[in-house]
Design a protein around this motif. Structure first.
Motif, PDB file in Angstrom:
ATOM      1  N   TYR A  72       0.851  -1.196   0.000  1.00  0.00           N
ATOM      2  CA  TYR A  72       0.000   0.000   0.000  1.00  0.00           C
ATOM      3  C   TYR A  72       0.882   1.238   0.000  1.00  0.00           C
ATOM      4  N   LEU A  78       5.089  10.653   4.639  1.00  0.00           N
ATOM      5  CA  LEU A  78       6.131  11.288   5.432  1.00  0.00           C
ATOM      6  C   LEU A  78       7.356  11.527   4.550  1.00  0.00           C
ATOM      7  N   ARG A  87       5.820  -0.005   1.194  1.00  0.00           N
ATOM      8  CA  ARG A  87       5.193  -0.409   2.465  1.00  0.00           C
ATOM      9  C   ARG A  87       4.263  -1.596   2.244  1.00  0.00           C
ATOM     10  N   LEU A 113       3.691  -5.009   9.747  1.00  0.00           N
ATOM     11  CA  LEU A 113       3.858  -3.956   8.742  1.00  0.00           C
ATOM     12  C   LEU A 113       5.341  -3.761   8.471  1.00  0.00           C
ATOM     13  N   LYS A 115       8.302  -1.280   6.131  1.00  0.00           N
ATOM     14  CA  LYS A 115       8.580  -0.114   5.273  1.00  0.00           C
ATOM     15  C   LYS A 115      10.031  -0.174   4.848  1.00  0.00           C
ATOM     16  N   ARG A 127      12.079  -1.528   7.737  1.00  0.00           N
ATOM     17  CA  ARG A 127      11.575  -1.473   9.111  1.00  0.00           C
ATOM     18  C   ARG A 127      10.411  -2.444   9.278  1.00  0.00           C
ATOM     19  N   THR A 145      11.456  -2.979  15.046  1.00  0.00           N
ATOM     20  CA  THR A 145      12.875  -3.190  14.760  1.00  0.00           C
ATOM     21  C   THR A 145      13.127  -2.856  13.295  1.00  0.00           C
ATOM     22  N   ASP A 179      13.552   5.892  18.862  1.00  0.00           N
ATOM     23  CA  ASP A 179      12.916   6.834  17.935  1.00  0.00           C
ATOM     24  C   ASP A 179      11.654   6.240  17.299  1.00  0.00           C
ATOM     25  N   CYS A 180      11.657   4.943  17.059  1.00  0.00           N
ATOM     26  CA  CYS A 180      10.448   4.316  16.502  1.00  0.00           C
ATOM     27  C   CYS A 180       9.279   4.625  17.424  1.00  0.00           C
ATOM     28  N   CYS A 183       7.741   8.288  17.633  1.00  0.00           N
ATOM     29  CA  CYS A 183       6.711   8.652  16.652  1.00  0.00           C
ATOM     30  C   CYS A 183       5.505   7.713  16.719  1.00  0.00           C
ATOM     31  N   HIS A 184       5.743   6.413  16.732  1.00  0.00           N
ATOM     32  CA  HIS A 184       4.614   5.482  16.597  1.00  0.00           C
ATOM     33  C   HIS A 184       3.777   5.373  17.865  1.00  0.00           C
ATOM     34  N   VAL A 192      -0.004   2.369  14.406  1.00  0.00           N
ATOM     35  CA  VAL A 192       0.214   2.354  12.953  1.00  0.00           C
ATOM     36  C   VAL A 192      -0.173   3.736  12.427  1.00  0.00           C
ATOM     37  N   LEU A 193       0.734   4.360  11.673  1.00  0.00           N
ATOM     38  CA  LEU A 193       0.512   5.772  11.333  1.00  0.00           C
ATOM     39  C   LEU A 193      -0.031   6.000   9.936  1.00  0.00           C
ATOM     40  N   GLY A 194       0.238   5.102   9.009  1.00  0.00           N
ATOM     41  CA  GLY A 194      -0.134   5.373   7.617  1.00  0.00           C
ATOM     42  C   GLY A 194      -1.220   4.457   7.064  1.00  0.00           C
ATOM     43  N   ALA A 251       0.383  13.747   7.722  1.00  0.00           N
ATOM     44  CA  ALA A 251       1.388  12.682   7.585  1.00  0.00           C
ATOM     45  C   ALA A 251       2.743  13.050   8.183  1.00  0.00           C
ATOM     46  N   ARG A 335      12.067  14.886  14.172  1.00  0.00           N
ATOM     47  CA  ARG A 335      12.773  13.614  13.968  1.00  0.00           C
ATOM     48  C   ARG A 335      12.622  13.158  12.529  1.00  0.00           C
TER      49      ARG A 335
HETATM   50  C1  HEC Z   1       9.927  10.733  12.633  1.00  0.00           C
HETATM   51  C2  HEC Z   1       8.877   9.838  13.049  1.00  0.00           C
HETATM   52  C3  HEC Z   1       9.083   8.363  12.791  1.00  0.00           C
HETATM   53  C4  HEC Z   1      10.113   7.575  13.216  1.00  0.00           C
HETATM   54  C5  HEC Z   1      11.337   7.960  14.012  1.00  0.00           C
HETATM   55  C6  HEC Z   1       9.807   6.235  12.755  1.00  0.00           C
HETATM   56  N1  HEC Z   1       8.633   6.235  12.053  1.00  0.00           N
HETATM   57 FE1  HEC Z   1       7.774   4.661  11.159  1.00  0.00          FE
HETATM   58  N2  HEC Z   1       6.421   5.890  10.269  1.00  0.00           N
HETATM   59  C7  HEC Z   1       6.248   7.227  10.562  1.00  0.00           C
HETATM   60  C8  HEC Z   1       5.117   7.751   9.826  1.00  0.00           C
HETATM   61  C9  HEC Z   1       4.565   9.165   9.910  1.00  0.00           C
HETATM   62  C10 HEC Z   1       4.624   6.679   9.065  1.00  0.00           C
HETATM   63  C11 HEC Z   1       3.429   6.717   8.084  1.00  0.00           C
HETATM   64  C12 HEC Z   1       3.669   7.581   6.885  1.00  0.00           C
HETATM   65  C13 HEC Z   1       4.422   6.927   5.754  1.00  0.00           C
HETATM   66  O1  HEC Z   1       4.530   5.698   5.697  1.00  0.00           O
HETATM   67  O2  HEC Z   1       4.915   7.684   4.882  1.00  0.00           O
HETATM   68  C14 HEC Z   1       5.456   5.527   9.378  1.00  0.00           C
HETATM   69  C15 HEC Z   1       5.278   4.248   8.848  1.00  0.00           C
HETATM   70  C16 HEC Z   1       5.938   3.123   9.279  1.00  0.00           C
HETATM   71  C17 HEC Z   1       5.620   1.788   8.882  1.00  0.00           C
HETATM   72  C18 HEC Z   1       4.448   1.393   8.027  1.00  0.00           C
HETATM   73  C19 HEC Z   1       3.230   1.204   8.964  1.00  0.00           C
HETATM   74  C20 HEC Z   1       2.683   2.501   9.521  1.00  0.00           C
HETATM   75  O3  HEC Z   1       2.774   2.743  10.750  1.00  0.00           O
HETATM   76  O4  HEC Z   1       2.155   3.315   8.750  1.00  0.00           O
HETATM   77  C21 HEC Z   1       6.499   0.958   9.533  1.00  0.00           C
HETATM   78  C22 HEC Z   1       6.564  -0.542   9.436  1.00  0.00           C
HETATM   79  C23 HEC Z   1       7.369   1.787  10.328  1.00  0.00           C
HETATM   80  N3  HEC Z   1       7.010   3.113  10.153  1.00  0.00           N
HETATM   81  C24 HEC Z   1       8.350   1.281  11.169  1.00  0.00           C
HETATM   82  C25 HEC Z   1       9.203   2.077  11.912  1.00  0.00           C
HETATM   83  C26 HEC Z   1      10.282   1.558  12.728  1.00  0.00           C
HETATM   84  C27 HEC Z   1      10.573   0.098  12.983  1.00  0.00           C
HETATM   85  C28 HEC Z   1      10.956   2.640  13.203  1.00  0.00           C
HETATM   86  C29 HEC Z   1      12.228   2.654  14.019  1.00  0.00           C
HETATM   87  C30 HEC Z   1      13.334   1.866  13.490  1.00  0.00           C
HETATM   88  C31 HEC Z   1      10.247   3.836  12.734  1.00  0.00           C
HETATM   89  N4  HEC Z   1       9.198   3.438  11.963  1.00  0.00           N
HETATM   90  C32 HEC Z   1      10.607   5.128  13.019  1.00  0.00           C
HETATM   91  C33 HEC Z   1       7.000   7.954  11.437  1.00  0.00           C
HETATM   92  C34 HEC Z   1       8.162   7.517  12.041  1.00  0.00           C
END
Ligand code: HEC
Ligand code: HEC
Length: 355
Positions: A72, A78, A87, A113, A115, A127, A145, A179-180, A183-184, A192-194, A251, A335
């Motif tokens: 998707y 972001l 993703r 999920l 990415k 990720r 992770t 950091d994960c 934000c999450h 789940v953000l997206g 986003a 971040r």
């Molecule tokens: C700066 C903030 C930020 C950080 C730090 C971050 N994420 Fe996210 N992540 C997001 C955002 C916002 C989205 C949704 C937007 C997009 O996918 O473009 C997302 C999407 C994802 C997704 C797809 C599922 C979802 O939530 O939409 C995964 C998997 C993911 N991140 C894993 C991780 C992991 C694991 C880490 C750490 C290693 C991490 N992210 C760190 C902001 C962050």
């Protein structure tokens, strides 16, 4: 990496102050991943040591994908310093996403999920998030992770909690695991953000990509939306300029700035769209919490700015002062980005000018 090894590594990192920005990290429990890892036995099939083991793909190079994995793209994305991303989501067979609250989806245990980040043509990291426990708010309910790609791009290793700066010869930083969560875990209970109503309510150019309508027609939502039609169940208000800016804020800023985020009590700006707030631009949380609203005064180059957004004056609006600031403690987003986003800057500037 084994749980115990990670626990020791975390404690060492915390002890020597390895965090990039201690002021921000003080807001989260620093060793939460160590606690989670200790609860997650080695050999748990949900938290493996290589990406292939997570179930995303059927080969180590991850060029063929498992049958239950769906790709998707959120409509609003972001900015990741020019990196391109892919993703995927996998829901356990027979489960549904609890969409009783359309703004805060709750995912079934076993939801995965991924990415993948490609920077300058190099696939750097993939990720991985998995939901381990039914209670979203329990410690260890969500596991985060990431896996770094090797130079040959045909195998991965799990990244240490400290992350990797300038990974694989690019300027892309693989985040540390705190950091994960920064934000999450600021969108509660979803995490789940997206993948959500507003993010997937469009018709992707590539029809193979999963969208909201696919989730509805395949019975994956416990309470599917009934209003509207495919691709426009939750239309954003205003002009194209309004919609682009509101989507960008959703986003890029809404994960930290929403009512469920821990900083909301002290910094009540709200950039996450909710389905009940879309009737007018002025009724969106982004508008209501920012336009003509006093913020914490910011002084740059001898001038003090006091309002978060002043219509027609992006140059005097704290939102843009912070967006463009070179000071790490002031710059927004806080971040995940080292490079200014030209499209984001254009979108927010055009919006403020048109207000
Ligand atoms: C700066 C903030 C930020 C950080 C730090 C971050 N994420 Fe996210 N992540 C997001 C955002 C916002 C989205 C949704 C937007 C997009 O996918 O473009 C997302 C999407 C994802 C997704 C797809 C599922 C979802 O939530 O939409 C995964 C998997 C993911 N991140 C894993 C991780 C992991 C694991 C880490 C750490 C290693 C991490 N992210 C760190 C902001 C962050
Ligand atoms: C990783 C979390 C995070 C992200 C992402 C983020 N912010 Fe922030 N933001 C914060 C925190 C924490 C504060 C309060 C501390 C401070 O003043 O720096 C803040 C403060 C602010 C303020 C000051 C509000 C006031 O009352 O004075 C504004 C405006 C702001 N952010 C806008 C944005 C915008 C616009 C984006 C997206 C382009 C964004 N932020 C992305 C964490 C974040």
């Amino acid at each position: 990496m084994g749980g115990l090894v990670r626990l020791v590594a975390t404690l060492a990192l915390v002890a020597c102050g390895g965090d990039k920005n201690p002021a921000i990290d003080a807001a989260v429990t620093p060793d939460v991943d160590a606690v989670v890892d200790a609860l997650t036995p080695d050999g748990n099939p949900l938290t493996p040591e290589t990406l292939a083991g997570t179930g995303l793909c059927t080969n180590a190079a991850c060029t063929t994908f498992a049958a239950d994995v769906l790709e998707y793209e959120p409509r609003f994305q972001l900015w990741s310093d020019t990196a391109s991303k892919r993703r995927w989501i996998s829901l356990p067979a027979g489960t549904t996403i609890d969409t009783t609250d359309m703004d805060y989806w709750k995912f079934p245990v076993g939801t995965k999920l991924w990415k993948e980040f490609t920077r300058d043509g190099v696939r750097v990291e993939t990720r991985y998030i998995v939901k381990l426990l039914a209670d979203d708010d329990a410690v260890g309910a969500w596991f985060y992770t990431t896996y770094q790609w090797n130079a040959a791009q045909n195998a991965t290793t799990e990244v240490d909690i400290a992350g990797v700066m300038n990974a694989n010869g690019t300027n892309h930083d693989i985040p540390q695991r705190t950091d994960c969560r920064e934000c999450h875990e600021a969108l509660v209970p979803s995490r789940v953000l997206g993948v959500g109503a507003i993010s997937l309510d469009y018709t992707p150019a590539n029809s193979a990509l999963l969208d909201l309508e696919d989730l509805i027609t395949t019975g994956k939502l416990s309470a599917p939306p009934t209003a509207g039609t495919a691709g426009a169940r939750f239309p954003l208000p205003g002009t194209d300029v309004d919609r682009t800016a509101l989507g960008y804020l959703h986003a890029n800023c809404g994960h930290c700035h929403n009512p469920t985020s821990t900083n909301f009590g002290t910094t009540p700006v709200d950039y996450r769209l909710r389905v009940g707030t879309l009737a007018t631009v002025a009724g969106t949380p982004a508008y209501a919490s920012s336009v003509n609203v006093n913020g914490s005064p910011v002084t740059e180059n001898g001038t003090t700015y006091t309002k978060i957004v002043i219509p027609g004056q992006p140059q005097n609006s704290i939102m843009m002062i912070r967006f463009l600031s070179s000071l790490a403690v002031r710059k927004m987003p806080q971040r995940g980005s080292e490079m200014a986003d030209p499209d984001g800057q254009a979108a927010l500037t055009a919006w403020i000018n048109a207000l």
